[in-house]
Scaffold this motif. Structure first.
Motif, PDB file in Angstrom:
ATOM      1  N   UNK A 108       0.903  -1.138   0.044  1.00 52.82           N
ATOM      2  CA  UNK A 108       0.034  -0.064   0.095  1.00 52.82           C
ATOM      3  C   UNK A 108       0.871   1.061  -0.043  1.00 52.82           C
ATOM      4  N   UNK A 109       0.283   2.362  -0.012  1.00 53.50           N
ATOM      5  CA  UNK A 109       0.898   3.591   0.114  1.00 53.50           C
ATOM      6  C   UNK A 109       1.565   3.994   1.239  1.00 53.50           C
ATOM      7  N   UNK A 110       0.895   3.725   2.373  1.00 56.72           N
ATOM      8  CA  UNK A 110       1.052   4.099   3.449  1.00 56.72           C
ATOM      9  C   UNK A 110       1.331   2.896   4.453  1.00 56.72           C
ATOM     10  N   UNK A 111       1.911   3.004   5.767  1.00 56.07           N
ATOM     11  CA  UNK A 111       2.237   1.963   6.338  1.00 56.07           C
ATOM     12  C   UNK A 111       1.044   1.054   6.736  1.00 56.07           C
ATOM     13  N   UNK A 112       1.000  -0.186   7.080  1.00 57.66           N
ATOM     14  CA  UNK A 112      -0.176  -1.009   7.197  1.00 57.66           C
ATOM     15  C   UNK A 112       0.005  -1.868   8.575  1.00 57.66           C
ATOM     16  N   UNK A 113      -0.918  -1.986   9.419  1.00 59.97           N
ATOM     17  CA  UNK A 113      -0.855  -2.588  10.671  1.00 59.97           C
ATOM     18  C   UNK A 113      -0.472  -4.213  10.276  1.00 59.97           C
ATOM     19  N   UNK A 114      -1.115  -4.763   9.359  1.00 60.95           N
ATOM     20  CA  UNK A 114      -1.086  -6.069   8.808  1.00 60.95           C
ATOM     21  C   UNK A 114       0.387  -6.159   8.390  1.00 60.95           C
ATOM     22  N   UNK A 115       1.252  -5.374   8.262  1.00 56.71           N
ATOM     23  CA  UNK A 115       2.857  -5.560   7.650  1.00 56.71           C
ATOM     24  C   UNK A 115       3.655  -4.643   8.869  1.00 56.71           C
ATOM     25  N   UNK A 116       3.270  -4.802  10.023  1.00 54.04           N
ATOM     26  CA  UNK A 116       3.941  -4.161  11.086  1.00 54.04           C
ATOM     27  C   UNK A 116       4.434  -2.542  10.938  1.00 54.04           C
ATOM     28  N   UNK A 167       4.859 -13.133   6.925  1.00 55.52           N
ATOM     29  CA  UNK A 167       6.267 -13.716   6.851  1.00 55.52           C
ATOM     30  C   UNK A 167       7.320 -12.749   7.333  1.00 55.52           C
ATOM     31  N   UNK A 168       7.294 -11.470   6.653  1.00 58.14           N
ATOM     32  CA  UNK A 168       7.959 -10.326   6.914  1.00 58.14           C
ATOM     33  C   UNK A 168       7.796  -9.193   6.383  1.00 58.14           C
ATOM     34  N   UNK A 169       7.872  -8.094   6.782  1.00 61.98           N
ATOM     35  CA  UNK A 169       7.627  -6.759   6.116  1.00 61.98           C
ATOM     36  C   UNK A 169       8.723  -6.535   5.288  1.00 61.98           C
ATOM     37  N   UNK A 170       8.467  -5.848   4.094  1.00 63.07           N
ATOM     38  CA  UNK A 170       9.247  -5.484   3.079  1.00 63.07           C
ATOM     39  C   UNK A 170      10.118  -4.368   3.159  1.00 63.07           C
ATOM     40  N   UNK A 171       9.572  -3.425   4.008  1.00 56.73           N
ATOM     41  CA  UNK A 171      10.426  -2.065   3.961  1.00 56.73           C
ATOM     42  C   UNK A 171      10.342  -1.811   5.643  1.00 56.73           C
ATOM     43  N   UNK A 172      10.941  -2.578   6.413  1.00 56.81           N
ATOM     44  CA  UNK A 172      10.719  -2.287   7.902  1.00 56.81           C
ATOM     45  C   UNK A 172      11.467  -0.807   8.277  1.00 56.81           C
ATOM     46  N   UNK A 173      12.230  -0.429   7.620  1.00 57.46           N
ATOM     47  CA  UNK A 173      12.904   0.817   7.930  1.00 57.46           C
ATOM     48  C   UNK A 173      11.717   2.222   8.062  1.00 57.46           C
ATOM     49  N   UNK A 174      10.707   1.940   7.123  1.00 56.60           N
ATOM     50  CA  UNK A 174       9.581   2.963   6.837  1.00 56.60           C
ATOM     51  C   UNK A 174       8.873   3.098   8.214  1.00 56.60           C
ATOM     52  N   UNK A 175       8.782   1.858   9.279  1.00 55.61           N
ATOM     53  CA  UNK A 175       7.697   1.847  10.058  1.00 55.61           C
ATOM     54  C   UNK A 175       7.849   3.342  10.950  1.00 55.61           C
ATOM     55  N   UNK A 176       6.641   3.779  11.424  1.00 59.27           N
ATOM     56  CA  UNK A 176       6.827   4.696  12.139  1.00 59.27           C
ATOM     57  C   UNK A 176       6.937   6.060  11.597  1.00 59.27           C
ATOM     58  N   UNK A 177       7.232   6.189  10.047  1.00 58.70           N
ATOM     59  CA  UNK A 177       7.282   7.405   9.318  1.00 58.70           C
ATOM     60  C   UNK A 177       5.918   7.668   8.740  1.00 58.70           C
ATOM     61  N   UNK A 178       5.542   8.941   9.049  1.00 58.33           N
ATOM     62  CA  UNK A 178       4.068   9.229   8.374  1.00 58.33           C
ATOM     63  C   UNK A 178       4.399   9.604   6.693  1.00 58.33           C
ATOM     64  N   UNK A 179       3.860   8.414   5.838  1.00 57.05           N
ATOM     65  CA  UNK A 179       3.821   8.446   4.569  1.00 57.05           C
ATOM     66  C   UNK A 179       2.764   9.123   3.861  1.00 57.05           C
ATOM     67  N   UNK A 180       2.895   9.883   2.682  1.00 56.02           N
ATOM     68  CA  UNK A 180       2.087  10.304   2.220  1.00 56.02           C
ATOM     69  C   UNK A 180       1.098   9.531   0.991  1.00 56.02           C
TER      70      UNK A 180
END
Length: 139
Positions: A52-60, A97-110
């Protein structure tokens, strides 16, 4: 791939395929686009990539992730043992199984917004506009 589409090209003979795809579509709903990227020869375990374009709870908190879909029967050890009276109970499970971009967790994405633009030759092309998440849209 569009939202809710899969690239699964195999077994038309799988009687559970329609229900499996419906289960997966309901799990990701309209919030995430997904692709089935691999499956077993029995077509009962699939690897799915969803984003998705923003962080998802399903993807941690990541905007995307790899998921494992598993379909299994309860009550019968094989399809051959299944009769009309004793149909197996079908269980379906999807887990990250694992998130694809864990480094983006916690960042507000547009949010990405689809936009059709007419170019100089008169053709219309599809573009995606990403605006900063913390600013209001200005025309």
């Amino acid at each position: 791939q569009g939202r809710g589409e899969s690239n699964l090209t195999q077994p038309d003979e799988d009687v559970f395929l329609v229900d499996d795809l419906e289960h997966i579509g309901n799990y990701f709903a309209q919030s995430m686009a997904y692709s089935i990227i691999s499956c077993t020869s029995k077509n009962d375990v699939w690897v799915i990539y969803a984003e998705a374009d923003r962080g998802q709870q399903k993807c941690e908190g990541s905007p995307g992730g790899y998921f494992l879909f598993n379909r299994y029967s309860k009550g019968a050890t094989s399809t051959a043992q299944t009769t009309q009276d004793s149909s197996p109970q079908i269980e379906r499970k999807i887990e990250l199984m694992f998130p694809s971009r864990p480094e983006l967790k916690g960042h507000l994405l547009g949010e990405m917004k689809p936009l059709r633009v007419t170019v100089s030759d008169g053709e219309e092309i599809l573009c995606y506009l990403s605006e900063p998440a913390d600013e209001e849209h200005v025309n």
